[in-house]
Write a protein that holds these residues in place. Structure first.
Motif, PDB file in Angstrom:
ATOM      1  N   THR A  34      -5.821 -28.577 -16.552  1.00 55.42           N
ATOM      2  CA  THR A  34      -4.820 -29.604 -15.820  1.00 55.42           C
ATOM      3  C   THR A  34      -4.096 -28.724 -14.861  1.00 55.42           C
ATOM      4  O   THR A  34      -4.160 -29.510 -13.679  1.00 55.42           O
ATOM      5  N   ILE A  35      -3.392 -27.915 -15.069  1.00 51.53           N
ATOM      6  CA  ILE A  35      -2.499 -27.308 -14.076  1.00 51.53           C
ATOM      7  C   ILE A  35      -3.492 -26.763 -13.341  1.00 51.53           C
ATOM      8  O   ILE A  35      -3.077 -26.752 -12.061  1.00 51.53           O
ATOM      9  N   SER A  36      -4.615 -25.923 -13.554  1.00 52.52           N
ATOM     10  CA  SER A  36      -5.355 -25.162 -12.395  1.00 52.52           C
ATOM     11  C   SER A  36      -6.075 -26.303 -11.769  1.00 52.52           C
ATOM     12  O   SER A  36      -6.208 -25.890 -10.511  1.00 52.52           O
ATOM     13  N   LEU A  37      -6.544 -27.298 -12.089  1.00 52.91           N
ATOM     14  CA  LEU A  37      -6.949 -28.270 -11.260  1.00 52.91           C
ATOM     15  C   LEU A  37      -6.184 -28.895 -10.365  1.00 52.91           C
ATOM     16  O   LEU A  37      -6.536 -29.064  -9.054  1.00 52.91           O
ATOM     17  N   THR A  38      -5.140 -29.312 -10.938  1.00 50.88           N
ATOM     18  CA  THR A  38      -3.923 -29.779  -9.877  1.00 50.88           C
ATOM     19  C   THR A  38      -3.604 -28.903  -8.629  1.00 50.88           C
ATOM     20  O   THR A  38      -3.691 -29.190  -7.454  1.00 50.88           O
ATOM     21  N   VAL A  39      -3.219 -27.645  -9.105  1.00 53.27           N
ATOM     22  CA  VAL A  39      -2.892 -26.728  -8.073  1.00 53.27           C
ATOM     23  C   VAL A  39      -4.289 -26.293  -7.192  1.00 53.27           C
ATOM     24  O   VAL A  39      -3.996 -26.309  -5.873  1.00 53.27           O
ATOM     25  N   THR A  41      -6.878 -27.999  -6.612  1.00 55.56           N
ATOM     26  CA  THR A  41      -7.361 -28.913  -5.737  1.00 55.56           C
ATOM     27  C   THR A  41      -6.764 -28.973  -4.408  1.00 55.56           C
ATOM     28  O   THR A  41      -7.121 -29.230  -3.365  1.00 55.56           O
ATOM     29  N   LEU A  42      -5.232 -28.827  -4.641  1.00 53.89           N
ATOM     30  CA  LEU A  42      -4.375 -29.197  -3.348  1.00 53.89           C
ATOM     31  C   LEU A  42      -4.461 -27.793  -2.543  1.00 53.89           C
ATOM     32  O   LEU A  42      -4.598 -27.738  -1.303  1.00 53.89           O
ATOM     33  N   GLN A 115      -6.375 -19.108 -11.657  1.00 52.92           N
ATOM     34  CA  GLN A 115      -6.025 -19.968 -10.209  1.00 52.92           C
ATOM     35  C   GLN A 115      -6.907 -19.363  -9.016  1.00 52.92           C
ATOM     36  O   GLN A 115      -7.436 -20.248  -8.296  1.00 52.92           O
ATOM     37  N   THR A 149      -6.827 -38.557  -1.426  1.00 49.19           N
ATOM     38  CA  THR A 149      -6.854 -39.191  -2.805  1.00 49.19           C
ATOM     39  C   THR A 149      -7.897 -40.319  -3.035  1.00 49.19           C
ATOM     40  O   THR A 149      -8.762 -40.586  -3.972  1.00 49.19           O
TER      41      THR A 149
END
Length: 177
Positions: A34-39, A41-42, A115, A149
């Protein structure tokens, strides 16, 4: 007749409470993904759309960081985690927490290790998306975040899923941590 039995599975899962270890692994894996994809992706989107020299050097730094052996990275974190109670005592007093053995500490370390891979992989997917798509969305009234988005992410969704699978495998298979 064949001598098949489930008593050893019951012993491991129920009597020895192996399910707790399995749930910890699932918690850590879900948190890392979850954290890896959120950061990622941005960061991947930002680095794909930026043409600056700083973006290039950030990518090179991420590549160098990813090339380091994981044992070297863990060796840098381990003393801080083991002595975290003493380090945090001036801030929290006698209630200072220890980071060693905590699932969220493992999540933080695994996110920092995985990351660079996530950023590189997602950046390559974002590079394939033409800028004109988001420009036309902004002409139609979207701001940059809404264009990202509602237009870019749905197009890159297969790449995000592929990156999530790789991140899941990298997080779940990291037994050393």
């Amino acid at each position: 007749i064949l001598g098949l039995t489930t008593e050893h599975y019951v012993a491991v899962w129920a009597e020895n409470e192996f399910y707790r270890n399995f749930l910890n692994s699932m918690l850590v894996t879900a948190g890392v993904v979850t954290i890896s994809l959120t950061v990622g992706t941005l960061a991947g989107y930002g680095l794909a759309r930026s043409g600056s020299d700083l973006a290039f050097w950030l990518l090179m730094l991420a590549l160098i960081f990813r090339a380091l052996p994981h044992s070297v990275l863990v060796a840098g974190y381990l003393p801080v985690f083991i002595n975290s109670s003493e380090i945090l005592r001036p801030i929290f007093g006698d209630l200072s927490p220890t980071l060693y053995g905590q699932p969220w500490a493992v999540i933080a370390v695994l996110v920092s290790i995985n990351q660079p891979f996530t950023i590189w992989m997602l950046r390559s997917f974002f590079m394939d998306i033409p800028r004109e798509l988001e420009e036309s969305a902004m002409v139609d009234g979207c701001n940059r975040l809404t264009a990202f988005t509602r237009v870019i992410v749905p197009i890159v969704w297969p790449g995000i899923i592929a990156t999530a699978l790789f991140s899941l495998l990298l997080a779940y298979n990291e037994f050393l941590l």
